[in-house]
Design an enzyme around this catalytic site. Structure first.
Site, PDB file in Angstrom:
ATOM      1  N   PRO A 136       0.776  -1.209  -0.059  1.00 53.71           N
ATOM      2  CA  PRO A 136       0.007  -0.080  -0.105  1.00 53.71           C
ATOM      3  C   PRO A 136       0.528   1.192  -0.236  1.00 53.71           C
ATOM      4  O   PRO A 136       0.294   2.453  -0.155  1.00 53.71           O
ATOM      5  CB  PRO A 136      -0.791  -0.060   1.530  1.00 53.71           C
ATOM      6  N   GLU A 170       1.752  -9.315   6.805  1.00 51.83           N
ATOM      7  CA  GLU A 170       2.956  -8.979   7.372  1.00 51.83           C
ATOM      8  C   GLU A 170       3.763  -7.934   6.785  1.00 51.83           C
ATOM      9  O   GLU A 170       3.290  -7.677   5.576  1.00 51.83           O
ATOM     10  CB  GLU A 170       4.010 -10.004   7.941  1.00 51.83           C
ATOM     11  N   ARG A 217      -4.167  -7.158 -21.197  1.00 56.73           N
ATOM     12  CA  ARG A 217      -5.010  -6.988 -22.292  1.00 56.73           C
ATOM     13  C   ARG A 217      -4.588  -5.857 -23.393  1.00 56.73           C
ATOM     14  O   ARG A 217      -5.040  -5.658 -24.382  1.00 56.73           O
ATOM     15  CB  ARG A 217      -6.330  -6.347 -21.738  1.00 56.73           C
ATOM     16  N   ASP A 228     -10.449   3.139 -24.635  1.00 56.44           N
ATOM     17  CA  ASP A 228     -10.829   3.142 -23.442  1.00 56.44           C
ATOM     18  C   ASP A 228     -10.580   4.310 -22.517  1.00 56.44           C
ATOM     19  O   ASP A 228      -9.837   5.263 -22.841  1.00 56.44           O
ATOM     20  CB  ASP A 228      -9.711   2.257 -22.582  1.00 56.44           C
TER      21      ASP A 228
HETATM   22  N1  ADE Z   1      -1.276  -5.219  -0.445  1.00 56.95           N
HETATM   23  C1  ADE Z   1      -2.152  -4.698   0.628  1.00 56.95           C
HETATM   24  N2  ADE Z   1      -2.708  -3.697   0.258  1.00 56.95           N
HETATM   25  C2  ADE Z   1      -2.303  -3.563  -1.090  1.00 56.95           C
HETATM   26  C3  ADE Z   1      -2.734  -2.257  -2.049  1.00 56.95           C
HETATM   27  N3  ADE Z   1      -3.773  -1.547  -1.841  1.00 56.95           N
HETATM   28  N4  ADE Z   1      -2.147  -2.423  -2.994  1.00 56.95           N
HETATM   29  C4  ADE Z   1      -1.012  -3.180  -3.572  1.00 56.95           C
HETATM   30  N5  ADE Z   1      -0.659  -4.418  -2.455  1.00 56.95           N
HETATM   31  C5  ADE Z   1      -1.199  -4.401  -1.511  1.00 56.95           C
END
Ligand code: ADE
Length: 223
Positions: A86, A113, A150, A165
């Site tokens: 994230p 983790e 794609r 797109d």
């Molecule tokens: N792993 C956990 N959350 C994630 C996210 N938002 N993007 C990519 N990998 C992740």
């Protein structure tokens, strides 16, 4: 293109990668998918892949050995190695286009983790698919795979073309209509029925702009 997933849950990939356009791309020999369980590369007899954090604190940390060992066993020449997390750079259409030209992509997918910081020395990109936290990187890597595959030439048929797109053009797509011409009192716009291609193009461009202004004004200021 060869796509490799380092994961503790290879079974999560089978259904998605065997279905629809992603499955067809594999059947055509345009792409291959390899989900590797890095627990098999733990290097310890209990097959342990995580451990307590140095310095204390909650949560476990993914150990470096399983990921280093699995990467070495793959022995790829110059792969893009993408750490799913994230905190990474937000994934977008431009990145999908860039990645669709790679020969080998490796997705490293942690679960629950954090990653031992030394794993980051193996990585070319850290990527997030959005500002929310998933239980693991698997679904994020599948989302990216879908957007990337794609775009590889030969994957989509002419009818499925991606030239227009949303995002490829910098704007959201215009509205679409098919038969019937009138449905429950809702009419197809007259301009689409008269066969005047110049007028139709103009209408579509205006609707695209209007939709982008309303829903995603940030896309207009990016241009
Ligand atoms: N792993 C956990 N959350 C994630 C996210 N938002 N993007 C990519 N990998 C992740």
């Amino acid at each position: 293109m060869n796509i490799h997933y380092l994961t503790l849950f290879p079974e999560m990939y089978e259904g998605v990668l065997g279905t629809s356009i992603l499955g067809r791309a594999k059947e055509k020999g345009i792409v291959s998918y390899h989900a590797v369980n890095f627990r098999d590369y733990s290097g310890n007899k209990h097959n342990k892949v995580d451990d307590y954090p140095y310095g204390g604190g909650a949560g476990m940390v993914l150990k470096p050995e399983p990921v280093f060992n699995a990467m070495e066993a793959m022995d790829l020449k110059s792969p893009r190695v993408i750490l799913m997390c994230p905190q990474g750079r937000p994934f977008d259409q431009k990145m999908a286009e860039e990645l669709s030209e790679e020969e080998d992509i490796v997705f490293i997918c942690g679960h629950y983790e954090g990653y031992d910081e030394r794993i980051r020395t193996l990585v070319t990109d850290e990527v997030s698919i959005g500002d929310y936290v998933l239980t693991g990187g698997e679904l994020a890597s599948l989302t990216m795979t879908d957007a990337i595959v794609r775009l590889i030439p030969g994957v989509l048929s002419r009818e499925e073309s991606h030239q227009e797109d949303s995002f490829s053009t910098g704007l959201l797509e215009h509205p679409h209509y098919t038969r019937p011409r009138e449905y429950r009192g809702m009419e197809v716009p007259e301009v689409l029925l008269n066969g005047n291609h110049r007028l139709i193009e103009e209408w579509r461009r205006e609707e695209s702009l209007k939709r982008t202004k309303e829903r995603r004004p940030d896309l207009l200021s990016d241009q």
